[in-house]
Motif scaffolding. Structure first.
Motif, PDB file in Angstrom:
ATOM      1  N   ALA A 147      -8.072  -4.108  -0.625  1.00 26.44           N
ATOM      2  CA  ALA A 147      -7.640  -3.106   0.359  1.00 26.44           C
ATOM      3  C   ALA A 147      -7.637  -1.714  -0.253  1.00 26.44           C
ATOM      4  O   ALA A 147      -8.093  -0.743   0.369  1.00 26.44           O
ATOM      5  CB  ALA A 147      -6.247  -3.460   0.877  1.00 26.44           C
ATOM      6  N   VAL A 148      -7.126  -1.600  -1.488  1.00 31.52           N
ATOM      7  CA  VAL A 148      -7.116  -0.294  -2.174  1.00 31.52           C
ATOM      8  C   VAL A 148      -8.542   0.186  -2.401  1.00 31.52           C
ATOM      9  O   VAL A 148      -8.867   1.361  -2.161  1.00 31.52           O
ATOM     10  CB  VAL A 148      -6.349  -0.394  -3.508  1.00 31.52           C
ATOM     11  CG1 VAL A 148      -6.500   0.904  -4.310  1.00 31.52           C
ATOM     12  CG2 VAL A 148      -4.870  -0.683  -3.247  1.00 31.52           C
ATOM     13  N   LEU A 157       0.830  -1.207   0.000  1.00 34.67           N
ATOM     14  CA  LEU A 157       0.000   0.000   0.000  1.00 34.67           C
ATOM     15  C   LEU A 157       0.867   1.260   0.000  1.00 34.67           C
ATOM     16  O   LEU A 157       0.536   2.254  -0.654  1.00 34.67           O
ATOM     17  CB  LEU A 157      -0.931  -0.002   1.208  1.00 34.67           C
ATOM     18  CG  LEU A 157      -2.034  -1.065   1.208  1.00 34.67           C
ATOM     19  CD1 LEU A 157      -2.774  -1.073   2.536  1.00 34.67           C
ATOM     20  CD2 LEU A 157      -3.013  -0.836   0.052  1.00 34.67           C
ATOM     21  N   GLY A 158       1.985   1.212   0.736  1.00 34.85           N
ATOM     22  CA  GLY A 158       2.886   2.355   0.767  1.00 34.85           C
ATOM     23  C   GLY A 158       3.491   2.647  -0.595  1.00 34.85           C
ATOM     24  O   GLY A 158       3.597   3.805  -1.015  1.00 34.85           O
ATOM     25  N   ILE A 159       3.902   1.593  -1.312  1.00 34.74           N
ATOM     26  CA  ILE A 159       4.459   1.770  -2.659  1.00 34.74           C
ATOM     27  C   ILE A 159       3.411   2.366  -3.590  1.00 34.74           C
ATOM     28  O   ILE A 159       3.689   3.295  -4.365  1.00 34.74           O
ATOM     29  CB  ILE A 159       4.961   0.411  -3.200  1.00 34.74           C
ATOM     30  CG1 ILE A 159       6.140  -0.089  -2.358  1.00 34.74           C
ATOM     31  CG2 ILE A 159       5.372   0.538  -4.663  1.00 34.74           C
ATOM     32  CD1 ILE A 159       6.507  -1.542  -2.619  1.00 34.74           C
ATOM     33  N   VAL A 183      -8.133   3.582  11.701  1.00 36.70           N
ATOM     34  CA  VAL A 183      -8.582   2.510  10.805  1.00 36.70           C
ATOM     35  C   VAL A 183      -7.540   1.395  10.845  1.00 36.70           C
ATOM     36  O   VAL A 183      -6.337   1.661  10.853  1.00 36.70           O
ATOM     37  CB  VAL A 183      -8.748   3.021   9.359  1.00 36.70           C
ATOM     38  CG1 VAL A 183      -9.093   1.868   8.411  1.00 36.70           C
ATOM     39  CG2 VAL A 183      -9.819   4.103   9.290  1.00 36.70           C
ATOM     40  N   PHE A 184      -8.026   0.146  10.863  1.00 39.06           N
ATOM     41  CA  PHE A 184      -7.112  -0.996  10.900  1.00 39.06           C
ATOM     42  C   PHE A 184      -7.516  -1.997   9.828  1.00 39.06           C
ATOM     43  O   PHE A 184      -8.641  -2.507   9.828  1.00 39.06           O
ATOM     44  CB  PHE A 184      -7.146  -1.661  12.278  1.00 39.06           C
ATOM     45  CG  PHE A 184      -6.044  -2.664  12.496  1.00 39.06           C
ATOM     46  CD1 PHE A 184      -4.831  -2.269  13.045  1.00 39.06           C
ATOM     47  CD2 PHE A 184      -6.215  -3.999  12.149  1.00 39.06           C
ATOM     48  CE1 PHE A 184      -3.803  -3.197  13.253  1.00 39.06           C
ATOM     49  CE2 PHE A 184      -5.205  -4.931  12.349  1.00 39.06           C
ATOM     50  CZ  PHE A 184      -3.994  -4.518  12.906  1.00 39.06           C
ATOM     51  N   LEU A 185      -6.586  -2.293   8.912  1.00 38.86           N
ATOM     52  CA  LEU A 185      -6.807  -3.293   7.874  1.00 38.86           C
ATOM     53  C   LEU A 185      -6.398  -4.657   8.419  1.00 38.86           C
ATOM     54  O   LEU A 185      -5.257  -4.849   8.852  1.00 38.86           O
ATOM     55  CB  LEU A 185      -5.976  -2.964   6.633  1.00 38.86           C
ATOM     56  CG  LEU A 185      -6.232  -1.599   5.988  1.00 38.86           C
ATOM     57  CD1 LEU A 185      -5.230  -1.343   4.874  1.00 38.86           C
ATOM     58  CD2 LEU A 185      -7.659  -1.519   5.449  1.00 38.86           C
ATOM     59  N   PRO A 203      -9.866  -1.743  20.592  1.00 39.98           N
ATOM     60  CA  PRO A 203      -9.816  -0.426  21.245  1.00 39.98           C
ATOM     61  C   PRO A 203     -10.889   0.519  20.700  1.00 39.98           C
ATOM     62  O   PRO A 203     -11.210   0.496  19.504  1.00 39.98           O
ATOM     63  CB  PRO A 203      -8.413   0.089  20.894  1.00 39.98           C
ATOM     64  CG  PRO A 203      -7.631  -1.123  20.541  1.00 39.98           C
ATOM     65  CD  PRO A 203      -8.602  -2.069  19.914  1.00 39.98           C
ATOM     66  N   LYS A 204     -11.424   1.326  21.568  1.00 40.08           N
ATOM     67  CA  LYS A 204     -12.425   2.307  21.167  1.00 40.08           C
ATOM     68  C   LYS A 204     -11.815   3.297  20.184  1.00 40.08           C
ATOM     69  O   LYS A 204     -10.689   3.754  20.358  1.00 40.08           O
ATOM     70  CB  LYS A 204     -12.945   3.049  22.395  1.00 40.08           C
ATOM     71  CG  LYS A 204     -14.085   4.007  22.100  1.00 40.08           C
ATOM     72  CD  LYS A 204     -14.595   4.652  23.387  1.00 40.08           C
ATOM     73  CE  LYS A 204     -15.752   5.602  23.112  1.00 40.08           C
ATOM     74  NZ  LYS A 204     -16.251   6.237  24.364  1.00 40.08           N
ATOM     75  N   GLY A 205     -12.565   3.611  19.132  1.00 43.97           N
ATOM     76  CA  GLY A 205     -12.101   4.587  18.153  1.00 43.97           C
ATOM     77  C   GLY A 205     -11.335   3.991  16.991  1.00 43.97           C
ATOM     78  O   GLY A 205     -10.837   4.731  16.132  1.00 43.97           O
ATOM     79  N   LEU A 206     -11.236   2.659  16.926  1.00 45.46           N
ATOM     80  CA  LEU A 206     -10.512   1.998  15.841  1.00 45.46           C
ATOM     81  C   LEU A 206     -11.493   1.204  14.990  1.00 45.46           C
ATOM     82  O   LEU A 206     -12.196   0.329  15.492  1.00 45.46           O
ATOM     83  CB  LEU A 206      -9.436   1.075  16.402  1.00 45.46           C
ATOM     84  CG  LEU A 206      -8.449   0.486  15.389  1.00 45.46           C
ATOM     85  CD1 LEU A 206      -7.602   1.590  14.753  1.00 45.46           C
ATOM     86  CD2 LEU A 206      -7.536  -0.544  16.059  1.00 45.46           C
ATOM     87  N   ARG A 207     -11.521   1.507  13.706  1.00 41.48           N
ATOM     88  CA  ARG A 207     -12.450   0.862  12.775  1.00 41.48           C
ATOM     89  C   ARG A 207     -11.746  -0.263  12.031  1.00 41.48           C
ATOM     90  O   ARG A 207     -10.664  -0.067  11.462  1.00 41.48           O
ATOM     91  CB  ARG A 207     -12.976   1.890  11.770  1.00 41.48           C
ATOM     92  CG  ARG A 207     -13.923   1.329  10.713  1.00 41.48           C
ATOM     93  CD  ARG A 207     -14.442   2.441   9.818  1.00 41.48           C
ATOM     94  NE  ARG A 207     -15.419   1.958   8.853  1.00 41.48           N
ATOM     95  CZ  ARG A 207     -16.105   2.752   8.025  1.00 41.48           C
ATOM     96  NH1 ARG A 207     -15.914   4.065   8.046  1.00 41.48           N
ATOM     97  NH2 ARG A 207     -16.986   2.242   7.181  1.00 41.48           N
ATOM     98  N   LEU A 208     -12.365  -1.445  12.023  1.00 40.77           N
ATOM     99  CA  LEU A 208     -11.788  -2.586  11.322  1.00 40.77           C
ATOM    100  C   LEU A 208     -12.282  -2.660   9.886  1.00 40.77           C
ATOM    101  O   LEU A 208     -13.475  -2.498   9.623  1.00 40.77           O
ATOM    102  CB  LEU A 208     -12.166  -3.889  12.029  1.00 40.77           C
ATOM    103  CG  LEU A 208     -11.595  -4.143  13.425  1.00 40.77           C
ATOM    104  CD1 LEU A 208     -12.178  -5.437  13.981  1.00 40.77           C
ATOM    105  CD2 LEU A 208     -10.083  -4.198  13.397  1.00 40.77           C
ATOM    106  N   ILE A 209     -11.355  -2.929   8.966  1.00 38.94           N
ATOM    107  CA  ILE A 209     -11.711  -3.178   7.573  1.00 38.94           C
ATOM    108  C   ILE A 209     -11.081  -4.505   7.167  1.00 38.94           C
ATOM    109  O   ILE A 209      -9.851  -4.628   7.121  1.00 38.94           O
ATOM    110  CB  ILE A 209     -11.220  -2.061   6.637  1.00 38.94           C
ATOM    111  CG1 ILE A 209     -11.893  -0.730   6.992  1.00 38.94           C
ATOM    112  CG2 ILE A 209     -11.497  -2.427   5.180  1.00 38.94           C
ATOM    113  CD1 ILE A 209     -11.479   0.430   6.103  1.00 38.94           C
ATOM    114  N   PRO A 210     -11.905  -5.521   6.884  1.00 39.43           N
ATOM    115  CA  PRO A 210     -11.356  -6.821   6.498  1.00 39.43           C
ATOM    116  C   PRO A 210     -10.916  -6.811   5.032  1.00 39.43           C
ATOM    117  O   PRO A 210     -11.569  -6.213   4.174  1.00 39.43           O
ATOM    118  CB  PRO A 210     -12.539  -7.763   6.704  1.00 39.43           C
ATOM    119  CG  PRO A 210     -13.748  -6.895   6.467  1.00 39.43           C
ATOM    120  CD  PRO A 210     -13.378  -5.525   6.964  1.00 39.43           C
TER     121      PRO A 210
END
Length: 262
Positions: A246-247, A163-165, A216-218, A232-239
């Motif tokens: 992911a993109v 994702l960084g690239i 956000v957490f992938l 943790p509160k405030g962290l959204r999961l994206i499977p």
């Protein structure tokens, strides 16, 4: 003084070996590792004074936001873990008790394990580069990518490297950032074809991500249930299951589209 019945005497005798076993277990090393949230690193930035991602042969973008790979910190393969450590780990939400073989290869020395982890990291970096360039239809003969991340081993940063690239070279494909200016964290191995694999230790990694500012957490889709445990509160999961997915999910997040959830 009342007489001791044969049954009571038998129970007392049987209890002696059990008591002895507990006494031995309290002091004997056990085949477990104690893990806790580890460091995170922004792959779009620098680590120990050097850029994590360096590209030659193509123009790169100035990015905003962060893409933070996550780790766990575990007791070493030679560490002596006792019963007290295990019991404390069971009741401490910031730590996790893991079978040692789930963290380290069985039967290998500390030096062999370190060498193995370095090899896995290099392999992961190669796969991450190939997957990202394939996504962007760029030739590895023309575009050279160097990835540097000190003191981290294993393959679990693969997805974030890719994702960084992509963000460095193409952003969201419309002139904006893939991150949308957010602090995005995640984990997952990556194959050359873009398939995202499970990694383990996800509940601890979500804690590390939130601690370091991620919203956000992938997460590999197969580990959704683990990730929701103690989230943790405030962290959204994206499977995610693939790099393309992911993109697409991050682009949907930025445009108000439909974003998958665990």
């Amino acid at each position: 003084m009342p007489a001791v019945s044969p049954r009571s005497r038998l129970l007392a005798v049987c209890a002696l070996p059990v008591t002895a076993l507990f006494a031995v277990a309290a002091f004997a090393p056990l085949p477990f590792s104690i893990a806790q949230p580890g460091m995170t690193a922004d792959v779009l930035g620098s680590n120990k004074g050097k850029p994590v991602i360096t590209v030659s042969g193509a123009e790169t973008r100035k990015t905003t936001g962060q893409l933070r790979m996550t780790t766990i910190a575990a007791t070493g393969p030679d560490a002596q873990v006792g019963l007290g450590d295990v019991v404390d780990g069971w009741f401490d939400t910031d730590r996790e008790v893991l079978p040692r073989e789930a963290v380290y290869p069985v039967g290998e020395s500390t030096r062999q394990i370190e060498k193995h982890n370095v090899q896995e990291m290099r392999k992961s970096q190669g796969s991450a580069t190939d997957a990202a360039l394939r996504r962007l239809h760029r030739s590895p003969d023309d575009v050279k990518v160097t990835l540097r991340l000190a003191d981290v081993g294993g393959p679990s940063a693969g997805l974030l490297f890719s994702l960084g690239i992509i963000d460095k070279l193409d952003g969201d494909g419309r002139g904006g950032d893939l991150t949308g200016g957010r602090t995005i964290a995640g984990t997952g191995t990556i194959a050359e074809d873009g398939t995202v694999g499970a990694v383990g230790g996800v509940p601890l990694k979500t804690q590390a991500a939130r601690r370091d500012g991620a919203t956000v957490f992938l997460v590999p889709k197969a580990e959704c249930s683990d990730a929701k445990s103690g989230l943790p509160k405030g962290l959204r999961l994206i499977p995610v299951t693939t790099l393309d997915g992911a993109v697409d999910a991050l682009n949907a997040l930025n445009t108000g589209g439909r974003v998958p959830s665990c």
